[in-house]
Design a protein around this motif. Sequence first.
Motif, PDB file in Angstrom:
ATOM      1  N   VAL A 157       1.005  -1.235   0.224  1.00 37.87           N
ATOM      2  CA  VAL A 157      -0.067   0.017   0.034  1.00 37.87           C
ATOM      3  C   VAL A 157       0.930   1.090  -0.132  1.00 37.87           C
ATOM      4  CG1 VAL A 157      -1.619   1.544   1.334  1.00 37.87           C
ATOM      5  CG2 VAL A 157      -1.987  -1.019   1.044  1.00 37.87           C
TER       6      VAL A 157
ATOM      7  N   GLU B 179      -4.613   3.590   5.672  1.00 37.13           N
ATOM      8  CA  GLU B 179      -3.688   2.519   5.164  1.00 37.13           C
ATOM      9  C   GLU B 179      -3.999   0.777   5.725  1.00 37.13           C
ATOM     10  OE1 GLU B 179       0.612   3.035   5.323  1.00 37.13           O
ATOM     11  OE2 GLU B 179       0.222   5.117   6.515  1.00 37.13           O
TER      12      GLU B 179
ATOM     13  N   LEU C 252      -4.929  -2.046   3.452  1.00 38.23           N
ATOM     14  CA  LEU C 252      -4.201  -3.263   3.622  1.00 38.23           C
ATOM     15  C   LEU C 252      -5.038  -4.381   3.625  1.00 38.23           C
ATOM     16  CD1 LEU C 252      -1.521  -2.265   5.895  1.00 38.23           C
ATOM     17  CD2 LEU C 252      -0.951  -3.273   3.857  1.00 38.23           C
TER      18      LEU C 252
ATOM     19  N   LEU D 120       2.192  -9.517   1.572  1.00 31.82           N
ATOM     20  CA  LEU D 120       2.534  -8.098   1.684  1.00 31.82           C
ATOM     21  C   LEU D 120       3.510  -7.812   2.318  1.00 31.82           C
ATOM     22  CD1 LEU D 120      -1.194  -7.472   3.252  1.00 31.82           C
ATOM     23  CD2 LEU D 120      -0.767  -6.867   0.886  1.00 31.82           C
TER      24      LEU D 120
ATOM     25  N   LEU E 105       5.463  -4.176   4.514  1.00 31.19           N
ATOM     26  CA  LEU E 105       5.071  -2.909   5.108  1.00 31.19           C
ATOM     27  C   LEU E 105       6.420  -2.159   5.296  1.00 31.19           C
ATOM     28  CD1 LEU E 105       2.432  -1.725   6.453  1.00 31.19           C
ATOM     29  CD2 LEU E 105       3.352  -2.822   8.456  1.00 31.19           C
TER      30      LEU E 105
ATOM     31  N   ARG F 116      -0.483  -1.062  12.572  1.00 30.12           N
ATOM     32  CA  ARG F 116      -0.648  -1.948  11.267  1.00 30.12           C
ATOM     33  C   ARG F 116      -0.182  -3.173  11.606  1.00 30.12           C
ATOM     34  NH1 ARG F 116       2.357   1.307   6.828  1.00 30.12           N
ATOM     35  NH2 ARG F 116       3.972   1.592   8.976  1.00 30.12           N
TER      36      ARG F 116
ATOM     37  N   LEU G 107      -1.960  -6.749  10.712  1.00 25.67           N
ATOM     38  CA  LEU G 107      -1.381  -7.829   9.458  1.00 25.67           C
ATOM     39  C   LEU G 107      -1.225  -9.201  10.045  1.00 25.67           C
ATOM     40  CD1 LEU G 107       1.634  -5.772   8.158  1.00 25.67           C
ATOM     41  CD2 LEU G 107      -0.401  -6.514   6.731  1.00 25.67           C
TER      42      LEU G 107
ATOM     43  N   PHE H  69       3.543 -11.737   5.609  1.00 27.81           N
ATOM     44  CA  PHE H  69       3.815 -10.498   5.544  1.00 27.81           C
ATOM     45  C   PHE H  69       5.092 -10.202   5.726  1.00 27.81           C
ATOM     46  CE2 PHE H  69       2.475 -10.487   9.827  1.00 27.81           C
ATOM     47  CZ  PHE H  69       3.314  -9.511  10.530  1.00 27.81           C
TER      48      PHE H  69
END
Length: 340
Positions: A64, A105, A109, A121, A123, A132, A136, A143
């Motif tokens: 993102v 955000e 996500l 993903l 970050l 976040r 996640l 991630f």
Amino acid sequence: MNLKQLSELLGLSQTTVSRALNGYPEVNQATRERVLKAVKETGYRPNKAAQRLATGKAGSIGLVMPTETGHYSDVHFGEFLSGLGEAAVRHDFHFVIMPADPQDEIGALRRLAASGNVDALFLAYMRTNDPRLAMLKSLPIPFLVHGRSLGSEPDYPYLDVDNEQAFHDAAKLLLQLGHKRIALINGPEHLDFAIRRRMGLATALCDKGLMLGPEHMHHSIMTDEHGQLAMERFLRLPERPTGVLCSSTVLALGAVRAINQAGLKLGEDISLIAHDDVLPLLRPENFSVPLTTTRSSLRAAGSRIAERLIGSLQQKADMPEQELWKAELIVRASTGPALA
């Protein structure tokens, strides 16, 4: 060359060839190597849509990217993405960028993870107690974090540079050269890397009975304009700093410009050390006075993160959960003894 033609060439079923290409463990190593050799020789490329239907995998990494009116483009992030892209190409992966409002955000996500368009993903731009991370951890896809989050339990996969140690080492060099008034031109103060760099400098000063005062700190986005404005402010102080740490060679570009315009000599009247992300268009050795730097490649970090994410998707066993890279201190002509 399509899958049917490739399977006929090898004398294997289309299912076996497909499973070999997609890393299924029931295909033995000899068959897998034979298929990969034929792929290389024929230039065969699998149909992504068919591959996704067969495996349930998108073959993509997602991120993102916060954006809004007046948002500055970031050459540092661009260099990181170049490394990420290079590794993705090597493994025939894509990466998907979802632009989002900075205030949304977490929602972005979630939407990206739920879209089915990405398998993993990553970050970036970590903050203290970054909210976040918890989100996640709740998602069903892997991630990886570029950086770390002060105040959060370090129970997540990351790759980071030891920013605190890097700036402690840089400050220690200036202190050994006799500098006592050392200033900091830093990135945004809410970002984890900037906090750790400030901590590294402050600790080194404290070890010598010195303090990092607010008048010797500047936090901003990392552009040459902000580097120049910060240095101009420092130079107006009744007792200007004799040494300066910069969080980027981009900031250092503006800082050096301010030093030159003030008629001062870099490395003699004032010393400067910058963090070098190894930006190809801004090499520290090409400054009019070559810069002393703490060096760690953003492109290499991007490539490593992609390799680790793709490796986790391919269930490779040799991938570490966490990595902390040490920056290299490279001494050049921009640092010299403090004037008496």
